[in-house]
Design an enzyme around this catalytic site. Structure first.
Site, PDB file in Angstrom:
ATOM      1  N   THR A 183     -45.500  75.471  36.292  1.00 16.89           N
ATOM      2  CA  THR A 183     -44.805  74.419  35.623  1.00 16.89           C
ATOM      3  C   THR A 183     -44.898  73.165  35.983  1.00 16.89           C
ATOM      4  OG1 THR A 183     -42.445  73.886  34.797  1.00 16.89           O
ATOM      5  CG2 THR A 183     -42.754  74.787  37.212  1.00 16.89           C
ATOM      6  N   GLU A 189     -34.554  60.286  27.088  1.00 14.43           N
ATOM      7  CA  GLU A 189     -34.347  61.530  27.954  1.00 14.43           C
ATOM      8  C   GLU A 189     -33.433  62.545  27.542  1.00 14.43           C
ATOM      9  OE1 GLU A 189     -35.572  62.571  30.725  1.00 14.43           O
ATOM     10  OE2 GLU A 189     -33.969  63.681  31.894  1.00 14.43           O
TER      11      GLU A 189
END
Ligand SMILES: *[C@@H]1O[C@H](CO)[C@@H](O)[C@H](O)[C@H]1NC(C)=O
Ligand SMILES: *[C@@H]1O[C@H](CO)[C@@H](O)[C@H](O)[C@H]1NC(C)=O
Length: 552
Positions: free
Chosen positions: A543, A408
Site C-alpha cells: 500500500t 481531499e
C-alpha cells in the site's frame, strides 16, 4: 439409460456428500465467515495474465513523459539531500528538517524502490549506504507506529531485496541481501511487542525503550480499538520477510493478527464489510463504520493482493473470496451516482453512526484500481465496471477544480434512495454552493497533501486495459500537481486546490510526506515507462507502492 427414482435419490445424496466433503477439505480455515455462504467464483491458474498485451500491440515506453517524471524525482532528491539529509522529511518551502517517522530517514528509505525502478544508480547507492551503514532501527525518536513503519520501512526493505534479486537495479554490494535483511529484521523484531495482545491484533504504537505495545498516548487502556487499515496491512510485508529470511515468526504473527478480520466471526451486516473499529482485546467491533475509504481502506486492498502474491498458498484462496464478498457488498450498498455529474461517474458512500455519508475522500480512490486488478484476475465484468466508474469519478473531481487536482474530500447529491436519504449532507458555505452549481459536486476539504491514490488507479487502468486515456489523465495530473506544488526546496502540500496560487509560496503548507517520492512519483513513472517494468503479472505493490515479487 433410464434411471429409477431410488437410483436418482442415491446419486443426489452421493453428489451432496461429495460436495460437503469438498467444502470441508477446501475451506481453508477452521472457522468460516458469517453471513450467507461466500460468493461462488473461480480461481484462475496463477499464471493468468493480468496486464494488457502491450508488446503484441506495439506499445512501449513514452520516453519524454517518463523522463519528465524522473526529473521531478531527481530534483526532489537533490534538494532533500542538500538540506535535510537523514531527516524523515524536508519542509519544501522553508528548507527545514522535520522528523515524523521516528527519525530513521523516511524519505530515504521509502523512496529506495522508486530510485531502483527509475534506474537512478547514484541515488540508490546513497540510500543503500544509509540503510546498511547509518540508520539505527533499534532506537526510535518517540513512539513507533507499527502500521506506518511496516508499510513504509519494512515494505521498502523487503521490496529492495526483491528488486535487486530481479536485477531491476545493479547491486551496490555483493552482500546486499544479507545486509538489508539484517536491518529489516532488527526493525521487525523491535516491532514484535505490538503483537502482545489477547487477540494478536497489533497495539497502535510500540515503545522501543520499554519493548512494550501501547496506545497512541503511550498508556494502556482496556478499550483500545483499531481501524481496519491498521489491523490488516502487514501481511504482504511480513509474509515476504519470512520468505526471504526463512524465519516463520513474521508470517505467523501477521497471519494471527489479520485472521481476526479475514475470518471475522461477528458483525457483518453486509457480508465482507467489517464494522470498524475492532477491539484489540476481544476482536469485537467497537463501532459501526462501514467504508472502503479511510481508515479501513488497505485491509480490503490487501485481500486480493494476498492472493495474487501467493496464488499457490492454500489459505489465500479465502482472502480472494473475502475480497469478492466485500466488493460485491460495496457495489450493492456504497456505490453511488449523481445525475448532476456524468452517468459514468461512481462515488463511494460511507456508512457511519447509523447513517450514510455522501462524502468521498481522495484515499478511497485506490478502490478503482484495486477493483480492476481483482476483477480482471477473477473475470468479474460487473466489478470491473464498478472500478472503472470509481476511477472516472475521481478523475471528475480532479477535472472540476481550478488547479485540476481533486480535493481531499468532496460531497455529491446521490441519485439512489437509501434508508436515511433525508440525512444526506448538502453544500453549506457560499463557495461550496457555487461549486456545486457549476460542477455537481462540492469540496468539503480543499487540501492536497501530494497523495497517490488517483494516479495509482490510473496506473492499474493503464496496465490492465491499455487504454490511452489513462496515460492522458496521468499526464494531466502530473502537470497540475507540479504546477501547484513546486517550491524552492521541493514539492509541497497544497492547501487549496480550488484556486490557482498567485505567487511562489502562496497556498503551500510547507510539508512533503515520504509517499510523494515513494508512491506518487513511482506510479506516474510506471505509467509512462516500459509496460514490462514491474509488470502486474510478476509483481504486487504494497500500500506504499513497494513492489513485491509474486511467488508463482
Ligand atoms: C510475535 O508475537 C509475540 C506475541 O504473540 C510477540 O511476543 C513477539 O515479539 C512477536 N515477534 C515478532 C517478531 O513479531
Ligand atoms: C491558501 O488559500 C486559502 C484560500 O484562498 C487561504 O485561506 C489560505 O490561507 C492559503 N494558504 C496558504 C498557506 O497560502
Amino acid at each position: 439409460m433410464l434411471l429409477r427414482p431410488t437410483r436418482i435419490v442415491f446419486l443426489l445424496v452421493a453428489a451432496y456428500g461429495l460436495y460437503l466433503l469438498h467444502e470441508f477439505l477446501f475451506s481453508s480455515s477452521t472457522e468460516s465467515p458469517t453471513g450467507p455462504r461466500g460468493p461462488h467464483f473461480h480461481i484462475p491458474p496463477s499464471r493468468l495474465s493480468i496486464q494488457y498485451p502491450f508488446k503484441k500491440n506495439g506499445i512501449g515506453k513514452d520516453e519524454a513523459k517518463a523522463e519528465a517524471v524522473k526529473k521531478v524525482m531527481e530534483r526532489t532528491w537533490r534538494l532533500y539531500k542538500e538540506k535535510a539529509w537523514g531527516a524523515d522529511e524536508i519542509r519544501p518551502v522553508s528548507g527545514e528538517r522535520k522528523n515524523t517517522r521516528n527519525g530513521w530517514g523516511a524519505s530515504i528509505v521509502d523512496s529506495m524502490t522508486t530510485a531502483a525502478v527509475m534506474g537512478l544508480t547514484d541515488v540508490f547507492a546513497d540510500q543503500y549506504d544509509w540503510v546498511v551503514n547509518q540508520v539505527d532501527f533499534s532506537h526510535a525518536e518517540g513512539l513507533v507506529d507499527p502500521f506506518e513503519t511496516t508499510i513504509r520501512y519494512v515494505g521498502a526493505l523487503v521490496s529492495a531485496v526483491d528488486l535487486l534479486e530481479a536485477k531491476v537495479i545493479k547491486a551496490p554490494s555483493k552482500s546486499y541481501r544479507k545486509d538489508i535483511l539484517h536491518q529489516a529484521q532488527i526493525l521487525a523484531d523491535k516491532l514484535g511487542p505490538a503483537f502482545d495482545t489477547p487477540t494478536g491484533m497489533m497495539w497502535p504504537r510500540v515503545n522501543f525503550e520499554e519493548n512494550k505495545g501501547v496506545d497512541s498516548d503511550g498508556g494502556r487502556k482496556e478499550s483500545t480499538s483499531v481501524h481496519l487499515a491498521r489491523a490488516g496491512s502487514h501481511w504482504l510485508e511480513y509474509s515476504t520477510l519470512s520468505h526471504l529470511t526463512g524465519n516463520p515468526i513474521y508470517l505467523k504473527n501477521s497471519t494471527k493478527a489479520w485472521d481476526w478480520l479475514v475470518y471475522n466471526r461477528k458483525e457483518e451486516t453486509w457480508p465482507g464489510i467489517i464494522e470498524s473499529p475492532k477491539s484489540i482485546w476481544t476482536g469485537a467491533s467497537m463501532g459501526n463504520t462501514r467504508t472502503l475509504g479511510a481508515p479501513d481502506d488497505s485491509h480490503y486492498e490487501y485481500l486480493i493482493k494476498a492472493h495474487l502474491l501467493w496464488p499457490n498458498k492454500y489459505s489465500t484462496k479465502h482472502h480472494a473470496k473475502r475480497w469478492v464478498q466485500a466488493m460485491e457488498s460495496a457495489h450493492k450498498h456504497l456505490a453511488s451516482k449523481s445525475a448532476k455529474t456524468s452517468p459514468s461517474n461512481i462515488f463511494l458512500l460511507s456508512f457511519s453512526r447509523h447513517r450514510y455519508e455522501n462524502y468521498m475522500g481522495h484515499l478511497a480512490c485506490f478502490a478503482g484500481g484495486n477493483l480492476l486488478l481483482g476483477a480482471k484476475y477473477l473475470s468479474r465484468p460487473d466489478l470491473f465496471e464498478f472500478g472503472e466508474g470509481i476511477i472516472a469519478g475521481c478523475r471528475y473531481a480532479y477535472d472540476a477544480t481550478d488547479s485540476q487536482i481533486g480535493p481531499e474530500t468532496w460531497g455529491w447529491e446521490p441519485d439512489e434512495p437509501k434508508e436515511g436519504t433525508a440525512d444526506f449532507q448538502k453544500p453549506v458555505t457560499a463557495p461550496q454552493k457555487d461549486f456545486f452549481k457549476a460542477k455537481g459536486i462540492w469540496p468539503t476539504n480543499v487540501n492536497y497533501p501530494l497523495r497517490p491514490e488517483v494516479v495509482e488507479s490510473y496506473f492499474y487502468g493503464w496496465r490492465i486495459t491499455g487504454e490511452q486515456k489513462y496515460r492522458d489523465w496521468a499526464w494531466d495530473a502530473f502537470n497540475a500537481i507540479v504546477k501547484a506544488s513546486e517550491a524552492e526546496w521541493g514539492y509541497s502540500e497544497v492547501s487549496d486546490v480550488t484556486r490557482l496560487r498567485i505567487d511562489k509560496t502562496d497556498n503551500l503548507s510547507n510539508s512533503c510526506e515520504s509517499f510523494w517520492s515513494a508512491e506518487t512519483l513511482m506510479y506516474l513513472y510506471l505509467i509512462f515507462a516500459e509496460p514490462e517494468l514491474c509488470s502486474l503479472d510478476e509483481w504486487v505493490f504494497n500500500t506504499e507502492a513497494h513492489p513485491l515479487r509474486r511467488r508463482l
